[in-house]
Design a protein around this motif. Structure first.
Motif, short mmCIF file in Angstrom:
data_model
loop_
_atom_site.label_atom_id
_atom_site.label_comp_id
_atom_site.label_asym_id
_atom_site.label_seq_id
_atom_site.Cartn_x
_atom_site.Cartn_y
_atom_site.Cartn_z
N ARG A 61 0.84 -1.20 0.00
CA ARG A 61 0.00 0.00 0.00
C ARG A 61 0.87 1.24 0.00
NH1 ARG A 61 -5.32 -0.62 0.67
NH2 ARG A 61 -6.05 -2.66 1.40
N GLU A 62 0.29 2.35 -0.47
CA GLU A 62 0.99 3.63 -0.37
C GLU A 62 1.39 3.85 1.09
OE1 GLU A 62 0.11 8.41 -0.64
OE2 GLU A 62 -1.38 7.04 -1.49
N ARG A 120 0.52 5.57 -6.01
CA ARG A 120 -0.43 4.46 -5.97
C ARG A 120 -0.79 4.11 -7.40
NH1 ARG A 120 -0.91 9.51 -5.66
NH2 ARG A 120 -0.85 9.57 -3.41
N ILE A 142 0.66 -1.09 -6.16
CA ILE A 142 0.58 -0.20 -5.00
C ILE A 142 -0.89 0.18 -4.80
CG2 ILE A 142 1.47 1.88 -3.88
CD1 ILE A 142 3.71 1.92 -6.01
N PRO A 144 -4.13 1.93 -2.72
CA PRO A 144 -4.26 3.15 -1.90
C PRO A 144 -4.12 2.81 -0.41
CG PRO A 144 -6.08 2.93 -3.47
CD PRO A 144 -5.34 1.63 -3.48
N ARG A 145 -3.87 3.83 0.40
CA ARG A 145 -3.82 3.63 1.85
C ARG A 145 -5.13 3.01 2.32
NH1 ARG A 145 0.29 6.61 4.28
NH2 ARG A 145 1.20 8.25 3.01
#
Length: 571
Positions: A61-62, A120, A142, A144-145
């Motif tokens: 993840r970011e 991302r 990647i 997203p958060r």
């Protein structure tokens, strides 16, 4: 509830949110080894990661920290590059051999340690020494958060699609022979989708990638062009794509029936399937975009888009359904490429801004293209007019040193390793896209450009017609850049800057300098280290179309290059 208890709960929640924001640590181990692969009825031993080609997906993840231990179990030296990862403050983990590190030798290992900051989408990892990336590559995904969403419709499913090239013989033997004879290298025998060539090649109908979909759904295709030497067009019959991200940067969405990607480029596209079972299957296909004078692999890779069959007996079996084929642009269609790349725009929203440098501290003008070098005495060469093929930036064919540039820079030992006099303009001016000059010889050198920390750079790259105007996919390590302008013919410094897009230009790490044209980019040198810039067509890189930028430390502690990790490989 007492104030103390409220404060305790508040602090606990805050700590939880901070933990969410700072991301996880992800651990991977990549074993470099041989495994046998059969394609086109040819079996050969292929170098790969964890005996997979394409290699394993690196998913994070970011904001996550990523640690990848790479263990080399084979004879050839190896490095891995995390293509497009910004590597802010982690230049030692970038990976190009003899630029940021010496390669990992047999039975040795090195742990790449980096954090995914402000990115991302989809990127790729690949070997970065000689032509080993032909089989040592894979996707970087990647996400997203946590608790953050995409700025587009949530897809039903995500599917990585990796384009590659298959050689019936060892690609290392191909480039070794080409460098020895000075001629053009033999081309690949097939293109592949997720390692499979597909039904249009000899003996390959069983080796076909099938994308199985349901009607009325939206799929996110994570596309990676990991081919060695070829830009590609890609299309799926009777379907359209919506482009939503390139090189891990969100874009303004736009629809297209066909995509263009250079080697090293990545792209996320949405594919909306038909609302009902279509009573058909659909071919997906890719072939090369090529404008040069040499030979190239003009074959077609194909896969199949197959709709899930309804359980009702009224429908014929999948094998009896008609198969629709896509239409791809002509292989030399500069018009399609110019139109397609011209439609790409950064999302440039409040949450995902396009921070284009508005003022420029330093301007550079680089010619990029082919050339020649003399044939050694008492040998016969197969390049132009009995010479050897070369490629250059501002007529300098870059020679890799025998120790890593980053180490020489960090320890102040540049003497005899590199110089800092890379020309900021072409040494000889000529009509770059007109009749080429009689003298096409390049010069050899390990020359670099030094940039002060936080310098804003404008770089115009001009293709030349020497030995044929050709598109060059330029990749910059350590940075994203904004494509503020492009055009055909010779760049005009008096007229062309007025047309630059400084509002929402596309932000990328790899972009094609148009065949017989020019490309203008801007970037901010906010990342201390030594950063490679090269053509991502590996044959041109091997011939010398490469250089390096040295970005000096900034004044603050977090703006300085840290010392090398203890396990950094030695030369």
């Amino acid at each position: 509830m007492s104030f103390r208890n409220q404060l305790f709960i508040f602090c606990t929640l805050l700590l939880g949110f901070l933990k969410l924001a700072e991301g996880k640590t992800r651990h991977y181990t990549f074993h470099i080894d041989y495994h046998n692969v059969t394609r086109l009825c040819h079996t050969r031993s292929v170098l790969s990661v964890n005996k997979q080609s394409p290699g394993p997906r690196l998913v994070a993840r970011e904001g996550d920290q990523v640690l990848v231990k790479v263990v080399n179990h084979v004879g050839p030296n190896v490095t891995i590059h995390w293509h497009g990862v910004r590597q802010l403050g982690t230049a030692w983990a970038d990976g190009p051999a003899y630029v940021t590190q010496c390669p990992i030798k047999t039975n040795q290992s090195y742990t790449y340690n980096f954090t995914l900051t402000g990115q991302r989408g989809t990127l790729l990892w690949h070997a970065h020494i000689s032509w080993l990336r032909s089989s040592i590559h894979g996707p970087i995904i990647i996400l997203p958060r946590r608790n953050e969403s995409y700025p587009f419709e949530k897809p039903y499913k995500e599917v990585p699609i990796i384009f590659g090239e298959w050689f019936n013989v060892d690609p290392e033997a191909v480039i070794a022979q080409a460098l020895q004879t000075g001629g053009g290298p033999n081309v690949s025998d097939a293109y592949t989708i997720n390692g499979l060539p597909g039904p249009l090649y000899n003996c390959s109908s069983k080796d076909t990638f099938k994308l199985k979909v349901k009607p009325g759904k939206t799929y996110l295709l994570r596309l990676v062009n990991a081919a060695l030497n070829d830009e590609l067009f890609f299309s799926i019959a009777n379907h359209t794509f919506t482009v939503v991200e390139t090189d891990a940067v969100y874009t303004k969405p736009f629809s297209t029936g066909c995509l263009h990607m250079t080697p090293g480029q990545t792209m996320n596209v949405l594919l909306k399937t038909k609302p009902d079972f279509p009573n058909s299957t659909f071919l997906m296909a890719a072939w090369a975009y090529f404008t040069g004078m040499g030979t190239f692999d003009n074959s077609t890779v194909a896969g199949i888009l197959e709709y899930k069959h309804p359980k009702s007996s009224n429908y014929p079996s999948l094998k009896k359904l008609p198969l629709y084929k896509p239409t791809l642009p002509p292989m030399n269609s500069t018009v399609f490429v110019a139109n397609f790349t011209g439609r790409l725009r950064s999302l440039a929203s409040a949450k995902f801004p396009a921070n284009v440098p508005q003022k420029v501290d330093r301007k550079f003008f680089f010619t990029v293209g082919l050339g020649s070098m003399p044939c050694p005495k008492n040998t016969t060469c197969q390049g132009p007019n009995g010479t050897k093929f070369a490629a250059s930036i501002n007529n300098v064919s870059f020679v890799l040193p025998s120790i890593a540039l980053l180490q020489a820079h960090f320890f102040g030992q540049s003497n005899g390793v590199y110089t800092t006099d890379f020309p900021t303009n072409p040494p000889v001016q000529f009509n770059y896209t007109g009749t080429p000059p009689n003298n096409t010889m390049t010069t050899n050198g390990t020359k670099t450009v030094v940039l002060a920390y936080n310098t804003s750079v404008e770089l115009v790259m001009q293709d030349t017609s020497i030995l044929g105007a050709e598109s060059h996919a330029l990749h910059l390590h350590g940075f994203n850049f904004f494509v503020v302008g492009q055009g055909s013919g010779n760049y005009n410094p008096n007229k062309d800057p007025a047309k630059f897009n400084l509002v929402d230009p596309i932000e990328r790490n790899t972009f094609g300098v148009p065949a017989g044209g020019w490309l203008a980019i801007r970037f901010l040198a906010d990342n201390p280290g030594v950063w490679f810039m090269h053509c991502h067509l590996d044959v041109h890189t091997s011939w010398g179309l490469r250089m390096a930028w040295i970005v000096q430390d900034g004044p603050l502690p977090n703006q300085k290059l840290p010392p090398p990790p203890s396990d950094l490989p030695k030369c």
